[in-house]
Design an enzyme around this catalytic site. Structure first.
Site, PDB file in Angstrom:
ATOM      1  N   PRO A  94       0.901  -1.172   0.046  1.00 13.02           N
ATOM      2  CA  PRO A  94       0.039  -0.233  -0.011  1.00 13.02           C
ATOM      3  C   PRO A  94       0.677   1.356   0.034  1.00 13.02           C
ATOM      4  O   PRO A  94       1.796   1.336   0.570  1.00 13.02           O
ATOM      5  CB  PRO A  94      -0.829  -0.070   1.427  1.00 13.02           C
ATOM      6  CG  PRO A  94       0.059  -0.921   1.946  1.00 13.02           C
ATOM      7  CD  PRO A  94       0.516  -2.066   1.187  1.00 13.02           C
ATOM      8  N   ASN A  95       0.241   2.111  -0.592  1.00 13.77           N
ATOM      9  CA  ASN A  95       0.852   3.863  -0.823  1.00 13.77           C
ATOM     10  C   ASN A  95       2.201   3.692  -1.695  1.00 13.77           C
ATOM     11  O   ASN A  95       2.570   4.841  -1.923  1.00 13.77           O
ATOM     12  CB  ASN A  95       0.998   4.194   0.625  1.00 13.77           C
ATOM     13  CG  ASN A  95      -0.087   4.293   1.291  1.00 13.77           C
ATOM     14  OD1 ASN A  95      -1.128   4.905   0.894  1.00 13.77           O
ATOM     15  ND2 ASN A  95      -0.292   3.821   2.310  1.00 13.77           N
ATOM     16  N   ARG A 110       4.417  10.887  -2.145  1.00 11.14           N
ATOM     17  CA  ARG A 110       4.341  10.769  -0.698  1.00 11.14           C
ATOM     18  C   ARG A 110       5.453  10.907   0.066  1.00 11.14           C
ATOM     19  O   ARG A 110       6.574  10.349  -0.420  1.00 11.14           O
ATOM     20  CB  ARG A 110       3.534   9.616  -0.354  1.00 11.14           C
ATOM     21  CG  ARG A 110       4.568   8.251  -0.389  1.00 11.14           C
ATOM     22  CD  ARG A 110       4.198   7.034  -0.256  1.00 11.14           C
ATOM     23  NE  ARG A 110       4.143   6.667   1.231  1.00 11.14           N
ATOM     24  CZ  ARG A 110       4.465   5.325   1.836  1.00 11.14           C
ATOM     25  NH1 ARG A 110       4.830   4.256   0.858  1.00 11.14           N
ATOM     26  NH2 ARG A 110       4.083   5.226   3.108  1.00 11.14           N
ATOM     27  N   TYR A 149      11.063   8.654   1.022  1.00 10.07           N
ATOM     28  CA  TYR A 149      10.740   7.921  -0.141  1.00 10.07           C
ATOM     29  C   TYR A 149      11.546   8.208  -1.436  1.00 10.07           C
ATOM     30  O   TYR A 149      11.369   7.418  -2.328  1.00 10.07           O
ATOM     31  CB  TYR A 149       9.299   7.278  -0.159  1.00 10.07           C
ATOM     32  CG  TYR A 149       8.880   6.625   0.926  1.00 10.07           C
ATOM     33  CD1 TYR A 149       9.603   5.521   1.567  1.00 10.07           C
ATOM     34  CD2 TYR A 149       7.732   7.195   1.729  1.00 10.07           C
ATOM     35  CE1 TYR A 149       9.039   5.060   2.770  1.00 10.07           C
ATOM     36  CE2 TYR A 149       7.202   6.712   2.985  1.00 10.07           C
ATOM     37  CZ  TYR A 149       7.891   5.528   3.286  1.00 10.07           C
ATOM     38  OH  TYR A 149       7.395   5.000   4.667  1.00 10.07           O
ATOM     39  N   ASN A 202       7.966  -5.622  -0.986  1.00  7.86           N
ATOM     40  CA  ASN A 202       7.827  -4.845   0.074  1.00  7.86           C
ATOM     41  C   ASN A 202       6.508  -4.550   0.604  1.00  7.86           C
ATOM     42  O   ASN A 202       5.568  -4.080  -0.015  1.00  7.86           O
ATOM     43  CB  ASN A 202       8.520  -3.543  -0.687  1.00  7.86           C
ATOM     44  CG  ASN A 202       8.552  -2.246   0.208  1.00  7.86           C
ATOM     45  OD1 ASN A 202       7.874  -2.604   1.559  1.00  7.86           O
ATOM     46  ND2 ASN A 202       9.017  -1.044  -0.086  1.00  7.86           N
ATOM     47  N   ALA A 208       3.076  -0.737   4.948  1.00  9.11           N
ATOM     48  CA  ALA A 208       2.622  -0.850   6.068  1.00  9.11           C
ATOM     49  C   ALA A 208       2.346  -2.149   6.384  1.00  9.11           C
ATOM     50  O   ALA A 208       2.253  -2.416   7.970  1.00  9.11           O
ATOM     51  CB  ALA A 208       1.635   0.037   6.326  1.00  9.11           C
ATOM     52  N   GLU A 241      13.042  -9.739   1.390  1.00  7.44           N
ATOM     53  CA  GLU A 241      12.029  -8.519   1.744  1.00  7.44           C
ATOM     54  C   GLU A 241      12.603  -7.176   1.581  1.00  7.44           C
ATOM     55  O   GLU A 241      13.870  -7.268   1.545  1.00  7.44           O
ATOM     56  CB  GLU A 241      11.927  -8.615   3.117  1.00  7.44           C
ATOM     57  CG  GLU A 241      11.315  -7.241   4.045  1.00  7.44           C
ATOM     58  CD  GLU A 241      11.361  -7.417   5.469  1.00  7.44           C
ATOM     59  OE1 GLU A 241      12.264  -8.210   6.234  1.00  7.44           O
ATOM     60  OE2 GLU A 241      10.564  -6.981   6.310  1.00  7.44           O
ATOM     61  N   HIS A 275      12.813  -2.653   1.676  1.00  6.87           N
ATOM     62  CA  HIS A 275      12.266  -1.489   2.172  1.00  6.87           C
ATOM     63  C   HIS A 275      13.043  -0.344   1.553  1.00  6.87           C
ATOM     64  O   HIS A 275      14.128  -0.380   1.780  1.00  6.87           O
ATOM     65  CB  HIS A 275      12.159  -1.349   3.698  1.00  6.87           C
ATOM     66  CG  HIS A 275      11.174  -2.300   4.209  1.00  6.87           C
ATOM     67  ND1 HIS A 275       9.800  -2.364   4.195  1.00  6.87           N
ATOM     68  CD2 HIS A 275      11.597  -3.533   4.673  1.00  6.87           C
ATOM     69  CE1 HIS A 275       9.182  -3.381   4.846  1.00  6.87           C
ATOM     70  NE2 HIS A 275      10.178  -4.049   5.089  1.00  6.87           N
ATOM     71  N   ARG A 288      13.134   4.159  12.223  1.00  7.21           N
ATOM     72  CA  ARG A 288      12.138   5.010  12.239  1.00  7.21           C
ATOM     73  C   ARG A 288      11.343   4.459  13.556  1.00  7.21           C
ATOM     74  O   ARG A 288      11.743   4.088  14.510  1.00  7.21           O
ATOM     75  CB  ARG A 288      11.304   4.774  11.066  1.00  7.21           C
ATOM     76  CG  ARG A 288      12.166   4.927   9.826  1.00  7.21           C
ATOM     77  CD  ARG A 288      11.273   4.924   8.637  1.00  7.21           C
ATOM     78  NE  ARG A 288      10.156   5.917   8.532  1.00  7.21           N
ATOM     79  CZ  ARG A 288       9.189   5.790   7.610  1.00  7.21           C
ATOM     80  NH1 ARG A 288       9.453   4.832   6.558  1.00  7.21           N
ATOM     81  NH2 ARG A 288       8.092   6.482   7.710  1.00  7.21           N
TER      82      ARG A 288
HETATM   83  C1  DQA Z   1       8.293   1.022   3.617  1.00  6.00           C
HETATM   84  C2  DQA Z   1       8.543   1.265   5.236  1.00  6.00           C
HETATM   85  C3  DQA Z   1       7.029   0.992   5.832  1.00  6.00           C
HETATM   86  O1  DQA Z   1       7.259   1.097   7.087  1.00  6.00           O
HETATM   87  C4  DQA Z   1       6.077   2.081   5.217  1.00  6.00           C
HETATM   88  O2  DQA Z   1       4.932   1.818   6.030  1.00  6.00           O
HETATM   89  C5  DQA Z   1       6.018   1.999   3.948  1.00  6.00           C
HETATM   90  C6  DQA Z   1       7.252   1.924   2.984  1.00  6.00           C
HETATM   91  C7  DQA Z   1       9.750   1.291   2.689  1.00  6.00           C
HETATM   92  O3  DQA Z   1       9.758   0.993   1.658  1.00  6.00           O
HETATM   93  O4  DQA Z   1      10.381   2.017   3.574  1.00  6.00           O
HETATM   94  O5  DQA Z   1       5.084   2.273   3.410  1.00  6.00           O
HETATM   95  O6  DQA Z   1       7.847  -0.435   3.442  1.00  6.00           O
END
Ligand code: DQA
Length: 148
Positions: free
Chosen positions: A9-10, A17, A22, A73, A76, A97, A99, A106
């Site tokens: 998501p997002n 964002r 990011y 990835n 959230a 995984e 990120h 964080r």
């Molecule tokens: C994320 C880190 C997560 O904590 C966050 O909710 C994201 C992006 C990252 O790629 O840094 O949406 O996965």
């Protein structure tokens, strides 16, 4: 070799964002980057993004027998989703995984990664490069398996 890259998501909002966290590159830029690195490594990289937990679970389940690896990835959902953890555990497909940021540096609620418990490697805090390293890790794994 076929690798499925799943973004949660997002991540479709990349570039818009929180660019201070990011970056300014978009999701389309990320897909183009993954495809380019995939081509350089002579592997096929499929890209899937969803804002919906169930759709991500479906994509993981459907990867069985189709893909040789998953790069995920979960965004959230990393920190909340036992459904994604269980799907990865049951998929029978090795997973890495990724990120963009480093959740460990964080807020505390980002320190737990359920999905990470089913992944054999994590790349975090390296931006797009984390996806390239994950693709490379699968190529290296394949080379190692060839020689055993
Ligand atoms: C994320 C880190 C997560 O904590 C966050 O909710 C994201 C992006 C990252 O790629 O840094 O949406 O996965």
């Amino acid at each position: 070799m076929k690798i499925l890259v799943i973004n949660g998501p997002n991540l479709n909002m990349l570039g818009i964002r929180e660019p201070q966290i990011y970056g300014t590159q978009t999701y389309a830029d990320l897909v183009a980057f993954i495809k380019q690195v995939g081509a350089e490594l002579s592997l096929e990289a499929g890209c899937f993004q969803s804002n919906h937990e169930g759709a991500i679970v479906d994509a993981i389940q459907e990867a069985r027998g189709v893909y040789d690896g998953i790069i995920i990835n979960p965004a959230a959902y990393t920190h909340t989703s036992i459904a994604i953890l269980d799907a990865l555990k049951g998929a029978g497909v090795p997973a890495i995984e990724v990120h963009l940021s480093d959740p460990q540096t964080r807020e505390e609620f980002r320190h737990i990664s359920y999905a990470g418990m089913a992944c054999f490697k994590t790349f975090a805090g390296l931006g797009f490069e984390g996806y390239a390293l994950a693709l490379r890790a699968f190529t290296e794994m394949q080379q190692l398996l060839k020689h055993t």
